[in-house]
Design an enzyme around this catalytic site. Structure first.
Site, short mmCIF file in Angstrom:
data_model
loop_
_atom_site.label_atom_id
_atom_site.label_comp_id
_atom_site.label_asym_id
_atom_site.label_seq_id
_atom_site.Cartn_x
_atom_site.Cartn_y
_atom_site.Cartn_z
N LYS A 188 0.84 -1.20 0.00
CA LYS A 188 0.00 0.00 0.00
C LYS A 188 0.87 1.25 0.00
CE LYS A 188 -1.59 3.05 2.73
NZ LYS A 188 -1.73 4.27 1.91
N GLY A 241 7.07 5.99 8.21
CA GLY A 241 6.17 7.13 8.37
C GLY A 241 6.37 7.76 9.73
N SER A 242 5.30 8.34 10.27
CA SER A 242 5.44 9.09 11.52
C SER A 242 5.49 8.16 12.73
CB SER A 242 4.27 10.06 11.69
OG SER A 242 3.10 9.34 11.97
N GLY A 246 3.34 4.81 13.66
CA GLY A 246 4.12 3.62 13.98
C GLY A 246 3.66 2.98 15.29
N GLU A 263 10.16 2.43 10.61
CA GLU A 263 11.17 3.46 10.35
C GLU A 263 10.43 4.78 10.46
OE1 GLU A 263 13.36 6.02 9.29
OE2 GLU A 263 13.10 5.39 7.21
N CYS A 297 13.12 11.93 6.34
CA CYS A 297 13.24 11.62 7.78
C CYS A 297 14.67 11.83 8.22
CB CYS A 297 12.70 10.25 8.14
SG CYS A 297 13.03 9.02 6.95
N GLU A 398 9.28 16.80 14.94
CA GLU A 398 9.58 16.68 13.51
C GLU A 398 8.63 17.58 12.73
OE1 GLU A 398 8.84 12.85 11.48
OE2 GLU A 398 10.83 13.13 10.60
#
Ligand code: UN1
Length: 514
Positions: A188, A241-242, A246, A263, A297, A398
């Protein structure tokens, strides 16, 4: 900031409806619904419509992947690698075309999208070669006439959920090793970059991947992504992703004890010491902070300057930042493209307000860039805050945009304390000519990646990639380590003595202790 140049028309694919790929067939979602994909540098440019898929589509994809797994796991690993190698060859032949479509889809400049495709090519060739290794261990047994070894087994169906900032490279980091190890995949991609993902799947189909081995389901994270993570037929999940998402994925996956590789976020810092080559450091900071419009990232979002070079460095940094050319990434003159979406631009702008409220000083930028043709896209002025205190939100959270927070320190110890003082630990960098300081920093910095005299971005496909603390959950992508994630270890004992030999017990007799 210089005015953007007028664009040359470039022939890119006309908009059309794109499809999911399930069990070797291209098909729409059962929902009959679609979502739009538009160019972030020019909102009038519609790239295509993509299926807004549902749990039912995921169910079909997982079933196909499970069926295909029964056969794919038995294909010899070097042959699985050969298909991935062919995919690398096709990527290489189509590099320029894919790079252009990627820039159109997510905005970063051509130089960088070419790098993104190259990272996919490198990953293909590296993963393909692993098909001829996938080493286990052979070790001595404690008993005579007995052979001990470990072999690697595929795990099952891998759910792969990827972000938009590296629309090709990150899917290849996950999908290529998963396939070489003998797993099948339900993929996805991010809703902001479905076209590049579709191209990658087409390439793997052309390379000879059998039906069902790789399945593509477009749609939202809460719809399709969550359905993949919850599905009992999915054995592994790899997500980039964030940190917030996660954590949700970890929770959802816990019910079925899935193996999950995460990650996640970063708040990467560069330290510049007084003895550093300042010109070199300047180029590194510009590339780290404003490359990909800060949407990596691994982006440099904090700059930790030793007080003795603080003012001098900032003067040069400001001068260089103000000269950065914003524009459509397809224009070879452009250095900084747009942000990926309106929502991303709102987030960046919100953080700028937060920084001002917290009392940081705005050195430059701090607003959307809207002159001329820039008004059609989600552009933002490269932004630098000075007088930032380590605890401020703009130094802790972030932002994922072109915003750099500068912090002044008095010593290397203080610099490292500041660097380590966030919940993240992905990438880090120190500029110094002093060998002792460099090695001290390598040991003391809490991060998965440390660069010396280089920016915080620049991962290579054959090196492990990932972070510590809340940047992840201990796994690495890339390099040799990712092959551990995508395989189960089987321990094998072969006793050819022809008698019952009891470990721990019959050993005593042999060593004369009994
Ligand atoms: C990411 O931002 O998620 O080293 C990956 C780098 C890139 C990969 C970044 N090659 O910054």
């Amino acid at each position: 900031m210089e005015a953007p140049k007028t664009q040359q028309p470039i022939a890119l694919d006309p908009p059309r409806e794109y499809l999911n790929y399930i069990n070797g067939k291209w098909k729409p979602s059962r929902s009959g619904q679609w979502f739009e994909n538009r160019n972030p540098a020019d909102q009038d440019d519609l790239i295509g419509l993509f299926p807004l898929s549902t749990e039912e589509d995921v169910q079909e994809a997982v079933e196909a992947a499970r069926e295909a797994f029964a056969r794919w796991r038995r294909v010899p690993a070097p042959q699985r690698g050969a298909i991935v190698q062919r995919a690398g060859d096709i990527l290489r032949a189509r590099k320029e075309e894919i790079a252009r479509e990627m820039t159109r889809e997510m905005g970063k400049i051509l130089l960088e999208t070419r790098g993104d495709v190259q990272e996919g090519i490198d990953t293909a060739y590296y993963a393909a070669s692993e098909g001829r290794r996938l080493f286990g261990h052979t070790v001595p047994s404690e008993l005579p006439d007995k052979f001990n070894m470990t072999i690697r087994m595929p795990v099952g169906v891998a759910g792969v959920i990827t972000p938009w900032n590296f629309p090709l490279a990150i899917p290849t980091w996950k999908i290529f090793p998963a396939l070489v190890c003998g797993n099948t995949v339900v993929f996805k991609p991010a809703q902001l970059t479905p076209k590049t993902a579709t191209t990658l799947v087409e390439i793997l189909e052309e390379a000879g991947l059998p039906p069902g081995v790789l399945n593509l389901v477009h749609g939202s994270g809460s719809g399709v992504g969550a359905a993949i993570v919850r599905h009992p037929g999915v054995a592994l999940v790899s997500f980039t992703g964030s940190t917030e998402v996660g954590i949700q994925i970890s929770r959802m996956a816990a019910d079925s004890l899935k193996r999950v590789s995460l990650e996640l976020g970063g708040k990467n810092a560069v330290i510049i010491m007084p003895d550093a080559d300042l010109e070199l450091a300047l180029e590194g900071v510009i590339w780290g902070a404003f490359g990909t419009t800060g949407q990596r990232c691994t982006a440099t979002s904090r700059l930790i300057l030793h007080e003795s070079i603080h003012d001098l460095f900032l003067e040069r940094l400001l001068e260089r930042t103000l000269r950065l050319r914003l524009g459509n990434g397809l224009d070879p003159e452009t250095e900084v493209g747009p942000l990926v979406s309106e929502a991303q631009r709102q987030t960046v702008d919100r953080y700028v307000r937060i920084g001002l409220e917290e009392g940081a000083r705005l050195l430059c930028g701090g607003a959307p860039a809207t002159e001329g043709a820039l008004s059609k896209g989600w552009f933002y002025q490269p932004t630098i805050f000075t007088e930032v205190q380590p605890h401020m939100r703009i130094a802790q959270e972030e932002i994922f945009g072109p915003v750099l927070s500068v912090i002044r320190v008095r010593s290397l110890e203080e610099a490292i304390e500041v660097l380590n003082g966030t919940r993240y630990g992905l990438s880090s960098s120190i500029y110094t000519r002093n060998l002792q300081d460099a090695f001290y920093a390598i040991r003391e910095i809490e991060a998965g990646i440390t660069y010396v005299n280089a920016p915080t971005i620049g991962a290579e496909a054959h090196m492990p990639f990932g972070g510590v603390k809340q940047t992840g959950n201990g796994h690495r992508e890339g390099g040799w380590e990712v092959f551990d994630f995508y395989t189960e270890t089987k321990t094998v004992y072969i006793d050819y003595s022809g008698r019952l030999q009891r470990a721990q017990i019959d050993t005593e007799r042999l060593s004369g202790e009994a």
